[in-house]
Write a protein that holds these residues in place. Structure first.
Motif, PDB file in Angstrom:
ATOM      1  N   GLY A   4       0.531  -1.350  -0.139  1.00 17.22           N
ATOM      2  CA  GLY A   4      -0.184  -0.419   0.222  1.00 17.22           C
ATOM      3  C   GLY A   4       0.386   1.323   0.005  1.00 17.22           C
ATOM      4  N   TRP A   5       2.026   1.543   0.322  1.00 16.77           N
ATOM      5  CA  TRP A   5       3.073   2.810   0.412  1.00 16.77           C
ATOM      6  C   TRP A   5       3.513   2.125  -1.061  1.00 16.77           C
ATOM      7  N   THR A   6       3.924   3.561  -1.418  1.00 19.52           N
ATOM      8  CA  THR A   6       4.178   3.857  -2.428  1.00 19.52           C
ATOM      9  C   THR A   6       5.818   4.699  -2.613  1.00 19.52           C
ATOM     10  N   LEU A   7       6.352   4.861  -3.257  1.00 20.55           N
ATOM     11  CA  LEU A   7       7.597   6.405  -3.626  1.00 20.55           C
ATOM     12  C   LEU A   7       6.339   7.379  -5.184  1.00 20.55           C
ATOM     13  N   ARG A  20       0.673   7.135   1.859  1.00 21.45           N
ATOM     14  CA  ARG A  20       0.451   6.045   1.575  1.00 21.45           C
ATOM     15  C   ARG A  20      -1.388   6.778   1.312  1.00 21.45           C
ATOM     16  N   ALA A  21      -2.189   6.109   1.440  1.00 23.34           N
ATOM     17  CA  ALA A  21      -3.699   6.541   1.563  1.00 23.34           C
ATOM     18  C   ALA A  21      -4.667   4.931   2.261  1.00 23.34           C
ATOM     19  N   TYR A  22      -5.033   5.374   3.315  1.00 21.45           N
ATOM     20  CA  TYR A  22      -5.968   5.118   3.624  1.00 21.45           C
ATOM     21  C   TYR A  22      -7.604   5.035   3.969  1.00 21.45           C
ATOM     22  N   ARG A  23      -8.325   3.664   3.866  1.00 22.82           N
ATOM     23  CA  ARG A  23     -10.176   4.366   3.024  1.00 22.82           C
ATOM     24  C   ARG A  23     -10.273   3.700   4.940  1.00 22.82           C
ATOM     25  N   LEU A  24     -11.196   4.506   5.523  1.00 26.73           N
ATOM     26  CA  LEU A  24     -11.849   3.858   7.427  1.00 26.73           C
ATOM     27  C   LEU A  24     -13.112   3.940   7.066  1.00 26.73           C
ATOM     28  N   ASP A  25     -13.722   3.941   7.654  1.00 26.23           N
ATOM     29  CA  ASP A  25     -16.084   3.210   7.738  1.00 26.23           C
ATOM     30  C   ASP A  25     -16.594   4.513   7.783  1.00 26.23           C
ATOM     31  N   SER A  26     -15.976   5.567   8.434  1.00 24.02           N
ATOM     32  CA  SER A  26     -16.134   6.533   9.119  1.00 24.02           C
ATOM     33  C   SER A  26     -15.565   8.112   9.300  1.00 24.02           C
ATOM     34  N   HIS A  49       7.537  14.108  11.358  1.00 27.71           N
ATOM     35  CA  HIS A  49       6.296  14.135  10.920  1.00 27.71           C
ATOM     36  C   HIS A  49       5.798  14.163   9.697  1.00 27.71           C
ATOM     37  N   SER A  50       5.129  13.554   9.719  1.00 21.78           N
ATOM     38  CA  SER A  50       4.480  13.399   7.861  1.00 21.78           C
ATOM     39  C   SER A  50       3.793  14.245   7.141  1.00 21.78           C
ATOM     40  N   ASP A  51       3.036  14.770   6.116  1.00 24.00           N
ATOM     41  CA  ASP A  51       2.376  15.496   6.181  1.00 24.00           C
ATOM     42  C   ASP A  51       0.972  15.067   5.927  1.00 24.00           C
ATOM     43  N   LEU A  52      -0.352  15.141   6.642  1.00 19.56           N
ATOM     44  CA  LEU A  52      -1.083  14.220   6.665  1.00 19.56           C
ATOM     45  C   LEU A  52      -2.698  14.754   7.127  1.00 19.56           C
ATOM     46  N   THR A  53      -3.161  14.493   5.789  1.00 18.97           N
ATOM     47  CA  THR A  53      -4.212  14.334   5.632  1.00 18.97           C
ATOM     48  C   THR A  53      -5.613  13.686   6.164  1.00 18.97           C
ATOM     49  N   LEU A  54      -7.130  14.675   6.607  1.00 15.17           N
ATOM     50  CA  LEU A  54      -8.036  13.994   6.819  1.00 15.17           C
ATOM     51  C   LEU A  54      -8.827  14.314   5.834  1.00 15.17           C
ATOM     52  N   GLY A  55      -9.247  13.469   5.159  1.00 15.65           N
ATOM     53  CA  GLY A  55     -10.302  13.396   4.283  1.00 15.65           C
ATOM     54  C   GLY A  55     -12.172  12.974   5.605  1.00 15.65           C
ATOM     55  N   TYR A  56     -13.197  13.392   4.280  1.00 14.15           N
ATOM     56  CA  TYR A  56     -14.420  12.340   4.566  1.00 14.15           C
ATOM     57  C   TYR A  56     -14.105  11.036   5.536  1.00 14.15           C
ATOM     58  N   ARG A  57     -13.736  10.342   4.568  1.00 15.70           N
ATOM     59  CA  ARG A  57     -13.405   9.084   5.467  1.00 15.70           C
ATOM     60  C   ARG A  57     -12.395   8.360   4.741  1.00 15.70           C
ATOM     61  N   SER A  58     -11.271   8.707   4.896  1.00 16.98           N
ATOM     62  CA  SER A  58      -9.667   8.431   4.721  1.00 16.98           C
ATOM     63  C   SER A  58      -8.407   9.395   5.474  1.00 16.98           C
ATOM     64  N   VAL A  59      -7.719   9.240   5.522  1.00 19.45           N
ATOM     65  CA  VAL A  59      -5.860   9.613   5.562  1.00 19.45           C
ATOM     66  C   VAL A  59      -5.390   8.637   5.006  1.00 19.45           C
ATOM     67  N   SER A  60      -4.245  10.428   4.814  1.00 17.22           N
ATOM     68  CA  SER A  60      -3.684  10.474   3.678  1.00 17.22           C
ATOM     69  C   SER A  60      -1.396  10.972   4.593  1.00 17.22           C
ATOM     70  N   LEU A  61      -0.727  10.040   4.410  1.00 17.26           N
ATOM     71  CA  LEU A  61      -0.052  10.137   4.779  1.00 17.26           C
ATOM     72  C   LEU A  61       1.205  10.755   3.014  1.00 17.26           C
ATOM     73  N   SER A  62       2.155  11.131   3.666  1.00 12.25           N
ATOM     74  CA  SER A  62       3.115  11.784   2.955  1.00 12.25           C
ATOM     75  C   SER A  62       4.473  12.200   3.574  1.00 12.25           C
ATOM     76  N   VAL A  63       5.753  11.593   3.024  1.00 18.28           N
ATOM     77  CA  VAL A  63       6.851  11.643   4.198  1.00 18.28           C
ATOM     78  C   VAL A  63       8.213  11.633   3.711  1.00 18.28           C
ATOM     79  N   HIS A  64       8.725  12.356   3.753  1.00 15.69           N
ATOM     80  CA  HIS A  64      10.527  12.838   3.497  1.00 15.69           C
ATOM     81  C   HIS A  64      11.148  12.986   4.836  1.00 15.69           C
ATOM     82  N   THR A  65      12.604  12.779   4.631  1.00 17.35           N
ATOM     83  CA  THR A  65      13.114  13.480   6.185  1.00 17.35           C
ATOM     84  C   THR A  65      13.639  14.842   5.348  1.00 17.35           C
ATOM     85  N   HIS A  66      13.853  16.089   6.334  1.00 18.02           N
ATOM     86  CA  HIS A  66      14.072  17.450   6.325  1.00 18.02           C
ATOM     87  C   HIS A  66      15.345  17.456   6.202  1.00 18.02           C
TER      88      HIS A  66
END
Length: 101
Positions: A20-23, A30-36, A57-74
């Motif tokens: 599920g994780w990609t470059l 990685r994006a996750y789907r959730l039930d609510s 810390h990653s860039d962390l995004t909350l959607g309606y029923r989703s969570v997305s992360l994007s990370v690298h090392t500053h």
């Protein structure tokens, strides 16, 4: 202590262990789907707590029923390092408790 960037071969090998994780460019994503929406918000809070514990810390995004992360090392010039994979592994470990897929 500085963290060194991983080689493309090392990244590919480590990604094989994290379905599920990609470059995407210079970031692990990685994006996750959730039930609510509430489940997604709870997961965001849990991930934020883990990020604080790791001091990474990653860039962390909350959607309606989703969570997305994007990370690298500053501190490694925006490259992917073992710190990124450590965070990704911890997020993968906590995701099932939130019903994330």
């Amino acid at each position: 202590m500085p963290v060194e960037p991983l080689s493309p071969t090392e990244i590919e090998s480590r990604l094989a262990e994290l379905p599920g994780w990609t470059l995407d460019g210079d970031r692990l994503t990685r994006a996750y789907r959730l039930d609510s929406h509430i489940a997604a918000a709870a997961m965001v809070l849990h991930v934020a707590r883990v990020q604080d514990e790791l001091d990474h810390h990653s860039d962390l995004t909350l959607g309606y029923r989703s969570v997305s992360l994007s990370v690298h090392t500053h501190s490694a010039g925006g490259a992917v390092t073992v710190k990124d994979f450590e965070l990704a592994r911890k997020v993968e470990d906590l995701a099932p408790a939130h019903g994330a897929h």
